[in-house]
Design a protein around this motif. Structure first.
Motif, PDB file in Angstrom:
ATOM      1  N   PRO A   1       9.836   6.408   1.530  1.00  0.00           N
ATOM      2  CA  PRO A   1       9.717   5.095   1.551  1.00  0.00           C
ATOM      3  C   PRO A   1       9.941   4.498   3.040  1.00  0.00           C
ATOM      4  N   SER A   2       9.169   3.506   3.252  1.00  0.00           N
ATOM      5  CA  SER A   2       9.215   2.879   4.443  1.00  0.00           C
ATOM      6  C   SER A   2      10.525   1.915   4.368  1.00  0.00           C
ATOM      7  N   PRO A   3      11.451   1.766   5.362  1.00  0.00           N
ATOM      8  CA  PRO A   3      12.526   1.020   5.500  1.00  0.00           C
ATOM      9  C   PRO A   3      12.300  -0.062   4.893  1.00  0.00           C
TER      10      PRO A   3
ATOM     11  N   SER B   1      11.571   1.762  -5.071  1.00  0.00           N
ATOM     12  CA  SER B   1      10.723   1.959  -6.272  1.00  0.00           C
ATOM     13  C   SER B   1      11.491   1.692  -7.530  1.00  0.00           C
ATOM     14  N   THR B   2      10.954   1.100  -8.619  1.00  0.00           N
ATOM     15  CA  THR B   2      11.446   0.984  -9.815  1.00  0.00           C
ATOM     16  C   THR B   2      11.363   1.985 -10.859  1.00  0.00           C
TER      17      THR B   2
ATOM     18  N   GLU C   1       0.835  -1.122  -0.180  1.00  0.00           N
ATOM     19  CA  GLU C   1       0.178   0.002  -0.043  1.00  0.00           C
ATOM     20  C   GLU C   1       0.853   1.431   0.011  1.00  0.00           C
ATOM     21  N   SER C   2       1.991   1.236   0.684  1.00  0.00           N
ATOM     22  CA  SER C   2       2.889   2.269   0.714  1.00  0.00           C
ATOM     23  C   SER C   2       3.417   2.578  -0.694  1.00  0.00           C
ATOM     24  N   GLU C   3       3.772   1.609  -1.343  1.00  0.00           N
ATOM     25  CA  GLU C   3       4.448   1.729  -2.579  1.00  0.00           C
ATOM     26  C   GLU C   3       3.562   2.141  -3.608  1.00  0.00           C
ATOM     27  N   GLN C   4       2.104   1.723  -3.433  1.00  0.00           N
ATOM     28  CA  GLN C   4       1.113   2.094  -4.288  1.00  0.00           C
ATOM     29  C   GLN C   4       1.020   3.609  -4.219  1.00  0.00           C
ATOM     30  N   ARG C   5       0.939   3.888  -2.878  1.00  0.00           N
ATOM     31  CA  ARG C   5       0.489   5.411  -2.501  1.00  0.00           C
ATOM     32  C   ARG C   5       1.827   6.368  -2.961  1.00  0.00           C
ATOM     33  N   GLY C   6       3.224   5.699  -2.940  1.00  0.00           N
ATOM     34  CA  GLY C   6       4.019   6.617  -3.497  1.00  0.00           C
ATOM     35  C   GLY C   6       4.028   6.735  -5.152  1.00  0.00           C
ATOM     36  N   GLN C   7       3.577   5.460  -5.782  1.00  0.00           N
ATOM     37  CA  GLN C   7       3.492   5.459  -7.178  1.00  0.00           C
ATOM     38  C   GLN C   7       2.454   6.543  -7.641  1.00  0.00           C
ATOM     39  N   ASP C   8       1.460   6.829  -6.816  1.00  0.00           N
ATOM     40  CA  ASP C   8       0.202   7.538  -7.070  1.00  0.00           C
ATOM     41  C   ASP C   8       0.673   9.100  -7.084  1.00  0.00           C
ATOM     42  N   ILE C   9       1.399   8.884  -5.988  1.00  0.00           N
ATOM     43  CA  ILE C   9       2.047  10.569  -5.632  1.00  0.00           C
ATOM     44  C   ILE C   9       2.738  11.095  -6.800  1.00  0.00           C
ATOM     45  N   GLU C  10       3.745  10.094  -7.242  1.00  0.00           N
ATOM     46  CA  GLU C  10       4.629  10.308  -8.250  1.00  0.00           C
ATOM     47  C   GLU C  10       3.882  10.545  -9.689  1.00  0.00           C
ATOM     48  N   ALA C  11       2.942   9.846  -9.822  1.00  0.00           N
ATOM     49  CA  ALA C  11       2.217  10.082 -11.002  1.00  0.00           C
ATOM     50  C   ALA C  11       1.502  11.543 -10.967  1.00  0.00           C
ATOM     51  N   LEU C  12       0.983  11.882  -9.851  1.00  0.00           N
ATOM     52  CA  LEU C  12       0.181  13.220  -9.654  1.00  0.00           C
ATOM     53  C   LEU C  12       1.413  14.020  -9.700  1.00  0.00           C
ATOM     54  N   ARG C  13       2.704  14.099  -9.037  1.00  0.00           N
ATOM     55  CA  ARG C  13       3.707  15.101  -9.305  1.00  0.00           C
ATOM     56  C   ARG C  13       4.135  15.293 -11.074  1.00  0.00           C
TER      57      ARG C  13
END
Length: 207
Positions: free
Chosen positions: A79-81, A86-87, A50-62
């Motif tokens: 990102p959480s340790p 992320s790829t 879920e954290s990775e998905q949120r990060g990808q969504d935020i990157e897409a929004l950026r």
């Protein structure tokens, strides 16, 4: 069966029951601990996803905000340790300031670089060009006033003229007519054949 035997049998049966309950309890506790560990691992993996998905969504929004020419005001989440990296490639940063100009290479450095390049690439010889046209004749040089080097020594000439043969003899010589004569070797020319008579005006030899 006597009373003492009954008591011993009851005690043994009680011990067997207690051991059975202890073994069953250990098994139950192991199963519960395993289930809890599985639930914890599942929950951690789900949280990381879920954290990775949120990060990808935020990157897409950026990226969408950058494409619209705006600047996002919300920083990307850290990102959480425990989450995998992320790829997705991040956005390229701005170019830095230009550095100071370097110093020009010295002739020695250029020579070394050319020699290394030629050694690595076989040779530095290009294709043979077309022959050029002959140039104009130069002006005549001035005569040198410095004598040239001595040439090689020529062959020895004849010792005696024709009709004579060189012969070594002993002669007596002195520095003056009244001096003391002393013997000394000398080379003289002796007649070996009579010379031919000179022709006359009529063309016949003189007897």
């Amino acid at each position: 069966m006597t009373e003492s035997r009954k008591r011993r049998f009851g005690v043994a049966l009680l011990l067997i029951l207690l051991n059975s309950f202890a073994i069953i309890g250990v098994i139950v506790l192991g199963v519960v601990a395993f289930q809890q560990s599985e639930r914890a691992a599942t929950a951690e993996a789900q949280a990381a996803a879920e954290s990775e998905q949120r990060g990808q969504d935020i990157e897409a929004l950026r990226d969408q905000v950058y494409e619209l020419g705006e600047t996002p005001v919300v920083a990307s989440p850290t990102p959480s340790p425990s989450s995998p990296p992320s790829t997705r490639d991040g956005r390229d940063g701005e170019d830095g300031q230009d550095g100071q100009d370097g110093q020009n290479a010295t002739p020695a450095q250029v020579a070394v670089a050319v020699a290394e390049w030629c050694a690595a690439n076989g040779n530095c010889i290009g294709a043979t060009g077309r022959p050029g046209t002959n140039g104009n004749d130069g002006r005549d040089g001035q005569d040198s006033v410095i004598p040239g080097p001595m040439g090689p020594q020529g062959p020895a000439g004849p010792v005696c003229p024709d009709g004579y043969t060189a012969s070594t003899v002993w002669v007596a010589i002195a520095d003056s007519a009244d001096g003391t004569f002393a013997p000394q070797q000398a080379t003289i020319c002796r007649i070996t054949s009579a010379p031919s008579p000179a022709p006359t005006e009529s063309g016949e030899p003189t007897p």
